[in-house]
Design a protein around this motif. Structure first.
Motif, PDB file in Angstrom:
ATOM      1  N   GLN A   1       0.791  -1.236   0.000  1.00 43.50           N
ATOM      2  CA  GLN A   1       0.000   0.000   0.000  1.00 43.50           C
ATOM      3  C   GLN A   1       0.826   1.291   0.000  1.00 43.50           C
ATOM      4  O   GLN A   1       0.477   2.225  -0.729  1.00 43.50           O
ATOM      5  CB  GLN A   1      -1.042  -0.026   1.121  1.00 43.50           C
ATOM      6  CG  GLN A   1      -2.139  -1.023   0.762  1.00 43.50           C
ATOM      7  CD  GLN A   1      -3.191  -1.232   1.818  1.00 43.50           C
ATOM      8  OE1 GLN A   1      -4.345  -0.899   1.629  1.00 43.50           O
ATOM      9  NE2 GLN A   1      -2.810  -1.803   2.934  1.00 43.50           N
TER      10      GLN A   1
ATOM     11  N   LEU B   1       0.223   3.928  -2.959  1.00 41.99           N
ATOM     12  CA  LEU B   1      -0.200   5.307  -2.686  1.00 41.99           C
ATOM     13  C   LEU B   1       0.716   6.307  -3.376  1.00 41.99           C
ATOM     14  O   LEU B   1       0.277   7.329  -3.901  1.00 41.99           O
ATOM     15  CB  LEU B   1      -0.188   5.572  -1.178  1.00 41.99           C
ATOM     16  CG  LEU B   1      -1.391   5.041  -0.397  1.00 41.99           C
ATOM     17  CD1 LEU B   1      -1.101   5.051   1.099  1.00 41.99           C
ATOM     18  CD2 LEU B   1      -2.632   5.875  -0.711  1.00 41.99           C
TER      19      LEU B   1
ATOM     20  N   SER C   1     -15.430   2.794  -0.731  1.00 39.85           N
ATOM     21  CA  SER C   1     -14.497   3.890  -1.034  1.00 39.85           C
ATOM     22  C   SER C   1     -15.306   5.109  -1.478  1.00 39.85           C
ATOM     23  O   SER C   1     -14.975   6.247  -1.139  1.00 39.85           O
ATOM     24  CB  SER C   1     -13.493   3.483  -2.122  1.00 39.85           C
ATOM     25  OG  SER C   1     -14.060   3.595  -3.424  1.00 39.85           O
TER      26      SER C   1
ATOM     27  N   THR D   1      -7.632  -4.807  -1.134  1.00 42.73           N
ATOM     28  CA  THR D   1      -6.953  -4.007  -0.104  1.00 42.73           C
ATOM     29  C   THR D   1      -6.289  -2.772  -0.719  1.00 42.73           C
ATOM     30  O   THR D   1      -6.759  -1.655  -0.542  1.00 42.73           O
ATOM     31  CB  THR D   1      -5.918  -4.846   0.659  1.00 42.73           C
ATOM     32  OG1 THR D   1      -5.016  -5.463  -0.277  1.00 42.73           O
ATOM     33  CG2 THR D   1      -6.578  -5.903   1.510  1.00 42.73           C
ATOM     34  N   LYS D   2      -5.241  -3.009  -1.503  1.00 38.74           N
ATOM     35  CA  LYS D   2      -4.515  -1.835  -2.024  1.00 38.74           C
ATOM     36  C   LYS D   2      -5.346  -1.078  -3.058  1.00 38.74           C
ATOM     37  O   LYS D   2      -5.175   0.133  -3.214  1.00 38.74           O
ATOM     38  CB  LYS D   2      -3.154  -2.243  -2.593  1.00 38.74           C
ATOM     39  CG  LYS D   2      -3.209  -3.194  -3.766  1.00 38.74           C
ATOM     40  CD  LYS D   2      -1.806  -3.467  -4.311  1.00 38.74           C
ATOM     41  CE  LYS D   2      -1.873  -4.450  -5.476  1.00 38.74           C
ATOM     42  NZ  LYS D   2      -0.609  -4.581  -6.189  1.00 38.74           N
TER      43      LYS D   2
ATOM     44  N   THR E   1      -7.488   1.315  -0.968  1.00 45.07           N
ATOM     45  CA  THR E   1      -6.717   2.468  -0.479  1.00 45.07           C
ATOM     46  C   THR E   1      -6.509   3.483  -1.589  1.00 45.07           C
ATOM     47  O   THR E   1      -6.631   4.691  -1.368  1.00 45.07           O
ATOM     48  CB  THR E   1      -5.340   1.986   0.014  1.00 45.07           C
ATOM     49  OG1 THR E   1      -5.533   0.772   0.719  1.00 45.07           O
ATOM     50  CG2 THR E   1      -4.707   2.989   0.915  1.00 45.07           C
TER      51      THR E   1
ATOM     52  N   ALA F   1       1.566   5.385   5.987  1.00 45.76           N
ATOM     53  CA  ALA F   1       0.962   4.055   5.791  1.00 45.76           C
ATOM     54  C   ALA F   1       1.989   2.982   6.154  1.00 45.76           C
ATOM     55  O   ALA F   1       1.658   1.974   6.802  1.00 45.76           O
ATOM     56  CB  ALA F   1       0.487   3.895   4.350  1.00 45.76           C
TER      57      ALA F   1
ATOM     58  N   VAL G   1      -7.187   6.234   4.904  1.00 48.51           N
ATOM     59  CA  VAL G   1      -6.139   5.432   4.280  1.00 48.51           C
ATOM     60  C   VAL G   1      -5.242   4.769   5.331  1.00 48.51           C
ATOM     61  O   VAL G   1      -4.696   3.688   5.111  1.00 48.51           O
ATOM     62  CB  VAL G   1      -5.331   6.348   3.325  1.00 48.51           C
ATOM     63  CG1 VAL G   1      -3.951   5.835   3.088  1.00 48.51           C
ATOM     64  CG2 VAL G   1      -6.081   6.505   2.009  1.00 48.51           C
TER      65      VAL G   1
ATOM     66  N   ILE H   1      -5.846   0.159   7.495  1.00 50.28           N
ATOM     67  CA  ILE H   1      -4.761  -0.842   7.494  1.00 50.28           C
ATOM     68  C   ILE H   1      -4.900  -1.853   8.643  1.00 50.28           C
ATOM     69  O   ILE H   1      -4.876  -3.068   8.403  1.00 50.28           O
ATOM     70  CB  ILE H   1      -3.379  -0.143   7.465  1.00 50.28           C
ATOM     71  CG1 ILE H   1      -3.193   0.505   6.082  1.00 50.28           C
ATOM     72  CG2 ILE H   1      -2.245  -1.107   7.801  1.00 50.28           C
ATOM     73  CD1 ILE H   1      -1.948   1.377   5.951  1.00 50.28           C
TER      74      ILE H   1
END
Ligand code: F6R
Length: 365
Positions: free
Chosen positions: A16, A20, A62, A157-158, A161, A200, A331, A335
Motif C-alpha cells: 500500500q 499510494l 471507497s 486491499t490496495k 486504499t 501508511a 487510508v 490498514i
C-alpha cells in the motif's frame, strides 16, 4: 510471485505505501494538483449540480468516503448508490450530473450497466479503475487510473486504499476549481496527502503485532461489531466486509450514534467491538458510544490517533495510528482492519486468497 509473503493478500496489504505513491505521482506535488487525464473544463466542473457515485462492494465503500470528503471540501451534493440498485430504479441523473463509477477490475457487470444507464440519461461518466484497458474505462467518458498494480487476492486491499486516495485528489481538484478552499488551505491539504505513503508504512509496522493478538483473541467469536462516525463509519463498513469475507465471522457495522436504536440489544459479555475514532470533532461523541458498549461487557478495541490517550480509560485495547489531517485518516485507519481480517482468517486456517463463494471479478449480475 508472492514475493516471500504467505498470501497475496498480505503482500498487497504491504504494497500500500508504494501504491499510494503511484496514485499521487504526476498528479500532486507541494502546492499543486493537476489531473491532466480528466478532460473536464473549468466551466463544466462548475456547471455540475450533482455528483453521483456508483460501485459495488469495497469500491462502494471507497465511494462513501468520497461522498463525505467531496461534500466537505467542495460543498457539492454527492449521491451514492450500489450499482445493482441504481440500474433498476430510474435514478435522477441528467447532463448536469457527473457520475463517478469505481471499479478495481473494470469488469463488474452491475457497475458497467450503471455506467451505460447514466450515459443514456446524458451524464458525463468518470471511471476510477485499476485494470488498464478493461471494459469500464473503455466505455467511460473520462478515466482516472488507480495504479495500484495487479491485485490477485479476492479481498480488495490496495485497490481500496488507492480508490480512497483518488477521491481525496478529486475532492481537492474540484475544490480548487470551485474555489471552495483557499490556496493556503489547499497547500496544507496537499502537504498532508503527500505524507500518506510514509505514514501508511509506519501504520503497517506499528499495527502488526497488536493485531495478531486481537486476531488470536477474536478468531473463535461468532459476531463482531464495527462502529464509527462520519468517514470512520465508512471504514467500519469496509472493516466488517473484510472480516466476513475471509474469516466468515458475522460482522456488522453501524454509525456509532445508531447503537441505541437497535443493535445495542446484541451487545453482550465478550462481544468484540472495533471502534474507529479519528474524526476529532466527533471524538467525544464516539467515546460516549464506546462507553455504552463497554458498560454491556463488550471487548472494545479502539483505533485512534497517537496521543489521544483519553480513550484508554474506556476500552480494552487501543491501536494508535500516526497523526494526519482527520479528513484523510481513512487510508491509515483501514490498514489495521485489513490486518485484523487477514490474521483472523489465518488463525482459523482458511484460504485467505480464495474465500468460499466469491470471485475476483463479478461479470454476471
Ligand atoms: C471485497 C471485494 C468486492 C469488490 C466488488 C467490486 O473485498 O473485493 O466487494 O470490491 O466486487 O469489484 P470491482 O471493484 O472490481 O468493481
Amino acid at each position: 510471485e508472492k514475493g516471500g509473503y504467505p498470501h497475496f493478500m498480505l503482500k498487497e496489504i504491504y504494497e500500500q505505501p508504494a501504491a499510494l505513491r503511484r496514485v499521487m505521482a504526476d498528479r500532486v506535488s507541494p502546492g499543486k494538483i493537476e489531473l491532466e487525464e480528466i478532460n473536464l473544463s473549468t466551466e463544466e466542473i462548475k456547471d455540475f449540480n450533482k455528483i453521483y457515485i456508483l460501485a459495488c462492494g469495497t469500491a462502494y465503500y471507497s465511494g462513501m468516503i468520497g461522498k463525505y470528503v467531496i461534500e466537505e471540501l467542495t460543498r457539492t451534493t454527492v449521491e451514492i448508490d450500489v450499482a445493482s440498485e441504481f440500474r433498476y430504479r430510474d435514478p435522477i441523473v441528467d447532463d448536469k450530473t457527473l457520475v463517478i463509477v469505481v471499479s478495481q477490475s473494470g469488469e463488474t457487470a452491475d457497475t458497467l450497466a450503471g455506467l451505460r444507464l447514466a450515459q443514456q440519461k446524458g451524464a458525463r461518466v468518470l471511471a476510477l479503475t485499476n485494470v488498464v484497458g478493461s471494459t469500464i474505462p473503455r466505455e467511460a467518458d473520462e478515466v482516472f487510473y488507480l495504479h495500484a498494480g495487479p491485485e490477485i487476492a479476492v479481498a480488495s486491499t490496495k485497490a481500496f486504499t488507492n480508490m480512497v486516495a483518488a477521491f481525496y485528489l478529486l475532492a481537492l481538484y474540484i475544490a480548487k476549481i470551485k474555489d471552495t478552499v483557499s490556496r493556503e488551505e489547499l497547500a496544507v491539504y496537499i502537504d498532508e496527502l503527500l505524507k500518506l505513503p510514509k505514514l501508511a508504512a509506519e501504520t503497517l509496522e506499528s499495527s502488526e503485532e497488536m493485531i495478531k493478538g486481537r486476531a488470536r483473541d477474536y478468531h473463535l467469536q461468532r459476531d463482531a461489531f464495527f462502529i464509527g462516525r462520519n468517514t470512520d463509519y465508512t471504514l467500519s463498513l469496509e472493516g466488517a466486509l473484510k472480516l466476513k469475507e475471509i474469516s466468515y465471522i458475522h460482522a456488522e457495522a453501524y454509525p456509532a450514534g445508531e447503537l441505541k436504536h437497535g443493535p445495542l440489544a446484541l451487545i453482550i459479555e465478550g462481544v468484540p467491538v472495533i471502534a474507529i475514532a479519528t474524526r476529532m470533532s466527533l471524538y467525544e461523541k464516539t467515546l460516549s458510544n464506546i462507553k455504552e458498549v463497554k458498560a454491556r461487557g463488550a471487548d472494545v478495541t479502539a483505533i485512534t490517533f497517537r496521543g489521544e490517550k483519553e480513550v484508554e480509560k474506556s476500552v480494552d485495547h487501543v491501536l494508535y495510528i500516526p497523526k494526519i489531517n482527520e479528513l484523510f485518516s481513512g487510508v491509515l485507519a483501514i490498514i489495521p482492519l485489513q490486518l485484523l481480517a487477514y490474521y483472523t482468517a489465518v488463525e482459523k486456517g482458511y484460504d485467505v486468497d480464495q474465500p468460499r463463494n466469491l470471485a475476483k471479478s463479478v461479470t454476471v449480475e
